[in-house]
Enzyme design. Sequence first.
Site, PDB file in Angstrom:
ATOM      1  N   HIS A   4       0.847  -1.197   0.000  1.00 37.43           N
ATOM      2  CA  HIS A   4       0.000   0.000   0.000  1.00 37.43           C
ATOM      3  C   HIS A   4       0.877   1.239   0.000  1.00 37.43           C
ATOM      4  O   HIS A   4       0.695   2.124  -0.821  1.00 37.43           O
ATOM      5  CB  HIS A   4      -0.937   0.002   1.207  1.00 37.43           C
ATOM      6  CG  HIS A   4      -1.983   1.069   1.158  1.00 37.43           C
ATOM      7  ND1 HIS A   4      -3.107   1.052   1.945  1.00 37.43           N
ATOM      8  CD2 HIS A   4      -2.083   2.201   0.416  1.00 37.43           C
ATOM      9  CE1 HIS A   4      -3.857   2.115   1.687  1.00 37.43           C
ATOM     10  NE2 HIS A   4      -3.244   2.827   0.770  1.00 37.43           N
ATOM     11  N   GLU A  44       0.795   7.692  -4.065  1.00 38.77           N
ATOM     12  CA  GLU A  44       1.660   7.374  -2.933  1.00 38.77           C
ATOM     13  C   GLU A  44       2.924   8.231  -2.940  1.00 38.77           C
ATOM     14  O   GLU A  44       3.395   8.670  -1.884  1.00 38.77           O
ATOM     15  CB  GLU A  44       2.013   5.886  -2.946  1.00 38.77           C
ATOM     16  CG  GLU A  44       0.835   4.973  -2.628  1.00 38.77           C
ATOM     17  CD  GLU A  44       0.239   5.229  -1.257  1.00 38.77           C
ATOM     18  OE1 GLU A  44       1.004   5.245  -0.268  1.00 38.77           O
ATOM     19  OE2 GLU A  44      -0.990   5.425  -1.177  1.00 38.77           O
ATOM     20  N   HIS A  87       3.077  10.729   0.106  1.00 40.99           N
ATOM     21  CA  HIS A  87       3.971  10.194   1.132  1.00 40.99           C
ATOM     22  C   HIS A  87       5.450  10.214   0.725  1.00 40.99           C
ATOM     23  O   HIS A  87       6.316  10.490   1.555  1.00 40.99           O
ATOM     24  CB  HIS A  87       3.578   8.755   1.463  1.00 40.99           C
ATOM     25  CG  HIS A  87       2.170   8.604   1.938  1.00 40.99           C
ATOM     26  ND1 HIS A  87       1.749   9.025   3.176  1.00 40.99           N
ATOM     27  CD2 HIS A  87       1.078   8.068   1.331  1.00 40.99           C
ATOM     28  CE1 HIS A  87       0.453   8.751   3.324  1.00 40.99           C
ATOM     29  NE2 HIS A  87       0.022   8.172   2.216  1.00 40.99           N
TER      30      HIS A  87
END
Length: 264
Positions: free
Chosen positions: A68, A121, A125
């Site tokens: 993830h 992502e 992040h």
Amino acid sequence: MKSCAQTALQLGFIVLLCGFLAVWQRTNNDWDFIVYTQQWPQASCVDINETRHEKCFLPSNVKTWTIHGIWPSREQNKGPFYCNDSWPFQESAILDLEPQLVSKWPNLIHGEGKTSFWKHEWVKHGTCAALLPDLDSEHKYFAKGLDLNKRFNYMKVLADKNITPSQDTLYKLTDIRNAIEGFTNSYTIIQCLVAKDKSKQAIVQVEVCLNKDFTTRDCVNYDNKFMLLPSWDKIPYNPSFEACVDDRPTQYLPFTYSPPPDDL
């Protein structure tokens, strides 16, 4: 008894404080540890199909737990997020990794394209993780995700304790937790999909927490902490997962592969 003016003043202060905290969280890029998160893709497909009412595409080359993300996190609250708007995702930076990424870090939502999940992502992040030298490029970020996927091979960890995917067998969550945490030697966050009648749950996601040298550490339970969630996050990558409950029978769903996208 409080006057209307006092009440209005207090509400105004709360609004001002929340605004300040929102700006602080948006601009403060410091973080303390890493949350490395993997999903069981079959359970993710159930969430996509039944909860989000989209179509899951589970290709046959996906055979184990999938990535993830790698999420920089703070001790006191989640985040930071979106640390560098001037550092966009570039597919060209990870072309050599794509054959592994499509099976180990796949986007399971049909119609979104293979790179949309990676882009999300990285932008949310990865640009924050880049403060760490081991993660200071897009290529390093995704390569580290693949390395950690090999290291945290939950399919093998669970199989070693006779916990394997099954349509009919129900497991005790404590056995699943003991297997995973016996391997990580740390407290992890385990999330599930819960049946509508609350009679059972299906394991779907595991978060293991890492120090900046990638050694394991206990995860932080944010349930009892003040959190200011990022209201600016408009990308719909927020699955319907819940904390697993110890006394609820737990499924570990077997793979049911989807037809090719053209057949959907």
